[in-house]
Design a protein around this motif. Structure first.
Motif, PDB file in Angstrom:
ATOM      1  N   ARG A  66       0.834  -1.208   0.000  1.00 47.07           N
ATOM      2  CA  ARG A  66       0.000   0.000   0.000  1.00 47.07           C
ATOM      3  C   ARG A  66       0.868   1.256   0.000  1.00 47.07           C
ATOM      4  NH1 ARG A  66      -2.771  -1.446   3.832  1.00 47.07           N
ATOM      5  NH2 ARG A  66      -1.691  -0.429   5.560  1.00 47.07           N
ATOM      6  N   GLU A  67       1.888   1.264   0.836  1.00 44.95           N
ATOM      7  CA  GLU A  67       2.762   2.434   0.918  1.00 44.95           C
ATOM      8  C   GLU A  67       3.542   2.631  -0.380  1.00 44.95           C
ATOM      9  OE1 GLU A  67       3.033   4.679   3.235  1.00 44.95           O
ATOM     10  OE2 GLU A  67       1.752   3.788   4.788  1.00 44.95           O
ATOM     11  N   LEU A  68       3.970   1.554  -0.991  1.00 41.59           N
ATOM     12  CA  LEU A  68       4.666   1.666  -2.274  1.00 41.59           C
ATOM     13  C   LEU A  68       3.718   2.205  -3.340  1.00 41.59           C
ATOM     14  CD1 LEU A  68       6.797  -1.599  -2.275  1.00 41.59           C
ATOM     15  CD2 LEU A  68       7.692   0.726  -2.511  1.00 41.59           C
ATOM     16  N   GLY A  69       2.470   1.765  -3.326  1.00 40.27           N
ATOM     17  CA  GLY A  69       1.486   2.265  -4.275  1.00 40.27           C
ATOM     18  C   GLY A  69       1.283   3.757  -4.149  1.00 40.27           C
ATOM     19  N   GLU A  70       1.284   4.262  -2.921  1.00 38.98           N
ATOM     20  CA  GLU A  70       1.137   5.705  -2.707  1.00 38.98           C
ATOM     21  C   GLU A  70       2.348   6.478  -3.223  1.00 38.98           C
ATOM     22  OE1 GLU A  70       0.372   6.271   1.428  1.00 38.98           O
ATOM     23  OE2 GLU A  70      -1.621   5.337   1.350  1.00 38.98           O
ATOM     24  N   ARG A  71       3.468   5.773  -3.396  1.00 33.55           N
ATOM     25  CA  ARG A  71       4.687   6.404  -3.928  1.00 33.55           C
ATOM     26  C   ARG A  71       4.862   6.113  -5.422  1.00 33.55           C
ATOM     27  NH1 ARG A  71       4.704   5.395   1.147  1.00 33.55           N
ATOM     28  NH2 ARG A  71       6.052   6.408   2.688  1.00 33.55           N
ATOM     29  N   GLY A  72       3.816   5.559  -6.025  1.00 39.23           N
ATOM     30  CA  GLY A  72       3.846   5.317  -7.462  1.00 39.23           C
ATOM     31  C   GLY A  72       4.593   4.066  -7.878  1.00 39.23           C
ATOM     32  N   GLU A  73       4.796   3.151  -6.955  1.00 39.13           N
ATOM     33  CA  GLU A  73       5.530   1.922  -7.256  1.00 39.13           C
ATOM     34  C   GLU A  73       4.624   0.704  -7.082  1.00 39.13           C
ATOM     35  OE1 GLU A  73       8.538   1.733  -8.376  1.00 39.13           O
ATOM     36  OE2 GLU A  73       9.313   3.758  -8.003  1.00 39.13           O
ATOM     37  N   ARG A  74       4.873  -0.317  -7.891  1.00 43.02           N
ATOM     38  CA  ARG A  74       4.145  -1.567  -7.764  1.00 43.02           C
ATOM     39  C   ARG A  74       5.044  -2.615  -7.146  1.00 43.02           C
ATOM     40  NH1 ARG A  74       1.322  -3.270 -13.248  1.00 43.02           N
ATOM     41  NH2 ARG A  74       0.535  -4.859 -11.798  1.00 43.02           N
ATOM     42  N   ALA A  75       4.447  -3.532  -6.386  1.00 45.49           N
ATOM     43  CA  ALA A  75       5.238  -4.557  -5.718  1.00 45.49           C
ATOM     44  C   ALA A  75       4.642  -5.939  -5.959  1.00 45.49           C
ATOM     45  CB  ALA A  75       5.313  -4.282  -4.221  1.00 45.49           C
ATOM     46  N   GLU A  76       5.534  -6.894  -6.162  1.00 49.82           N
ATOM     47  CA  GLU A  76       5.146  -8.301  -6.272  1.00 49.82           C
ATOM     48  C   GLU A  76       5.576  -8.982  -4.978  1.00 49.82           C
ATOM     49  OE1 GLU A  76       6.954 -12.208  -8.507  1.00 49.82           O
ATOM     50  OE2 GLU A  76       6.869 -10.311  -9.633  1.00 49.82           O
ATOM     51  N   VAL A  77       4.623  -9.645  -4.317  1.00 45.48           N
ATOM     52  CA  VAL A  77       4.903 -10.285  -3.031  1.00 45.48           C
ATOM     53  C   VAL A  77       4.883 -11.800  -3.179  1.00 45.48           C
ATOM     54  CG1 VAL A  77       4.112 -10.598  -0.651  1.00 45.48           C
ATOM     55  CG2 VAL A  77       3.936  -8.344  -1.733  1.00 45.48           C
ATOM     56  N   ASN A  78       5.931 -12.422  -2.664  1.00 47.85           N
ATOM     57  CA  ASN A  78       6.023 -13.879  -2.651  1.00 47.85           C
ATOM     58  C   ASN A  78       6.157 -14.329  -1.201  1.00 47.85           C
ATOM     59  OD1 ASN A  78       6.392 -16.592  -3.264  1.00 47.85           O
ATOM     60  ND2 ASN A  78       8.561 -16.356  -3.710  1.00 47.85           N
ATOM     61  N   VAL A  79       5.180 -15.099  -0.715  1.00 52.10           N
ATOM     62  CA  VAL A  79       5.197 -15.568   0.673  1.00 52.10           C
ATOM     63  C   VAL A  79       5.798 -16.967   0.726  1.00 52.10           C
ATOM     64  CG1 VAL A  79       3.823 -16.121   2.712  1.00 52.10           C
ATOM     65  CG2 VAL A  79       3.172 -14.186   1.251  1.00 52.10           C
ATOM     66  N   VAL A  80       6.793 -17.132   1.580  1.00 53.00           N
ATOM     67  CA  VAL A  80       7.434 -18.435   1.785  1.00 53.00           C
ATOM     68  C   VAL A  80       7.070 -18.932   3.174  1.00 53.00           C
ATOM     69  CG1 VAL A  80       9.606 -19.694   1.956  1.00 53.00           C
ATOM     70  CG2 VAL A  80       9.335 -17.883   0.233  1.00 53.00           C
ATOM     71  N   GLU A  81       6.236 -19.958   3.226  1.00 50.93           N
ATOM     72  CA  GLU A  81       5.901 -20.624   4.487  1.00 50.93           C
ATOM     73  C   GLU A  81       6.969 -21.680   4.754  1.00 50.93           C
ATOM     74  OE1 GLU A  81       3.533 -20.557   6.786  1.00 50.93           O
ATOM     75  OE2 GLU A  81       1.740 -19.561   5.958  1.00 50.93           O
ATOM     76  N   LEU A  82       7.607 -21.607   5.904  1.00 49.30           N
ATOM     77  CA  LEU A  82       8.686 -22.543   6.199  1.00 49.30           C
ATOM     78  C   LEU A  82       8.196 -23.888   6.714  1.00 49.30           C
ATOM     79  CD1 LEU A  82      11.411 -20.251   7.802  1.00 49.30           C
ATOM     80  CD2 LEU A  82      11.089 -20.888   5.409  1.00 49.30           C
ATOM     81  N   ARG A  83       7.009 -23.935   7.276  1.00 49.58           N
ATOM     82  CA  ARG A  83       6.516 -25.198   7.850  1.00 49.58           C
ATOM     83  C   ARG A  83       6.533 -26.347   6.839  1.00 49.58           C
ATOM     84  NH1 ARG A  83       1.147 -27.454   9.050  1.00 49.58           N
ATOM     85  NH2 ARG A  83       0.308 -25.816   7.726  1.00 49.58           N
ATOM     86  N   PRO A  84       6.040 -26.158   5.601  1.00 53.91           N
ATOM     87  CA  PRO A  84       6.077 -27.267   4.644  1.00 53.91           C
ATOM     88  C   PRO A  84       7.495 -27.618   4.166  1.00 53.91           C
ATOM     89  CG  PRO A  84       4.456 -25.597   4.002  1.00 53.91           C
ATOM     90  CD  PRO A  84       5.325 -24.997   5.058  1.00 53.91           C
ATOM     91  N   LEU A  85       8.461 -26.750   4.465  1.00 52.74           N
ATOM     92  CA  LEU A  85       9.833 -26.977   4.001  1.00 52.74           C
ATOM     93  C   LEU A  85      10.715 -27.622   5.064  1.00 52.74           C
ATOM     94  CD1 LEU A  85      10.475 -23.532   2.226  1.00 52.74           C
ATOM     95  CD2 LEU A  85       9.569 -25.652   1.229  1.00 52.74           C
ATOM     96  N   ALA A  86      10.132 -28.003   6.197  1.00 50.17           N
ATOM     97  CA  ALA A  86      10.923 -28.486   7.330  1.00 50.17           C
ATOM     98  C   ALA A  86      11.791 -29.688   6.957  1.00 50.17           C
ATOM     99  CB  ALA A  86      10.013 -28.831   8.501  1.00 50.17           C
ATOM    100  N   HIS A  87      11.224 -30.672   6.270  1.00 49.23           N
ATOM    101  CA  HIS A  87      11.992 -31.861   5.918  1.00 49.23           C
ATOM    102  C   HIS A  87      13.094 -31.534   4.901  1.00 49.23           C
ATOM    103  CE1 HIS A  87       9.682 -34.743   8.196  1.00 49.23           C
ATOM    104  NE2 HIS A  87       8.548 -34.242   7.713  1.00 49.23           N
ATOM    105  N   LEU A  88      12.763 -30.663   3.945  1.00 50.82           N
ATOM    106  CA  LEU A  88      13.767 -30.272   2.952  1.00 50.82           C
ATOM    107  C   LEU A  88      14.903 -29.495   3.602  1.00 50.82           C
ATOM    108  CD1 LEU A  88      11.443 -29.208  -0.018  1.00 50.82           C
ATOM    109  CD2 LEU A  88      12.883 -31.258   0.139  1.00 50.82           C
ATOM    110  N   LEU A  89      14.584 -28.693   4.610  1.00 49.80           N
ATOM    111  CA  LEU A  89      15.624 -27.955   5.329  1.00 49.80           C
ATOM    112  C   LEU A  89      16.556 -28.918   6.072  1.00 49.80           C
ATOM    113  CD1 LEU A  89      13.524 -24.957   6.665  1.00 49.80           C
ATOM    114  CD2 LEU A  89      15.568 -24.770   5.240  1.00 49.80           C
TER     115      LEU A  89
END
Length: 202
Positions: free
Chosen positions: A29-52
């Protein structure tokens, strides 16, 4: 702008994920007010526990973990949120940053946050989380957001929202360059001539 959100909550739904989403929404929202667009990628670590765990023993990241690591390496900014376990960040949270390349976060703005059952754990952000990212040479933003269980209630939610909003503004300012003190006055930029100093003494 690419923002990656790392959330280490173990339950589903998770207050850690809830706080992470609020921080991401505020930054977008704050970036939008400054004329910028943002792409958000959420990484949940719980499903990655075994891979970690596999990565710790083999030294290689595979599958979804490799994708998560790549997304962090390509990010413009990071929002990192951990639950508090035994007065510090969670082991799952720490493990993810243990397997990152040590140069991955150099110079990257990082917004840190944590959740816990009570406000007694609020100092974890400054005595544990902030030093972790300082060691990784990230740029840790000034406002760290802590949320206890009670902060998500109706009576305290306004205070939490205010902190989240301030954190989002700081991240947006850093990303667009407005937070780099461009208007700060250099005290040596316009020195008083020596002759004038002598006259003042006289």
């Amino acid at each position: 702008m690419r923002i990656v959100v790392i959330t280490a909550g173990l339950s589903d739904p998770s207050s850690t994920r809830l706080l992470a989403d609020q921080l991401a929404e505020s930054a977008v929202r704050e970036l939008g007010e400054r004329g910028e667009r943002a792409e958000v990628n959420v990484v949940e670590l719980r499903p990655l526990a075994h891979l970690l765990a596999d990565n710790l023993t083999t030294g290689f990241a595979t599958g979804a973990l490799a994708e998560a690591i790549e997304s962090v390496e390509k990010a413009d900014a990071l929002i990192a949120v951990t639950p508090v376990f035994t007065a510090s960040y969670s082991g799952l949270f720490k493990t993810f940053f243990d397997v990152l390349d040590k140069e991955a976060l150099v110079g990257m703005p990082v917004q840190i946050a944590a959740t816990a059952g009570t406000a007694r754990h609020s100092l974890v952000l400054d005595h544990a989380v902030r030093p972790l990212f300082a060691y990784l040479r990230a740029v840790v933003l000034p406002t760290a957001v802590f949320a206890a269980t009670e902060d998500f209630g109706s009576s305290a939610d306004g205070q939490l929202a205010s902190r989240v909003e301030r954190a989002g503004a700081e991240l947006a300012d850093h990303l667009v360059g407005a937070g780099r003190r461009q208007g700060a006055r250099d005290e040596f930029a316009d020195p008083t001539p020596f002759e004038e100093l002598l006259r003042n003494v006289g």
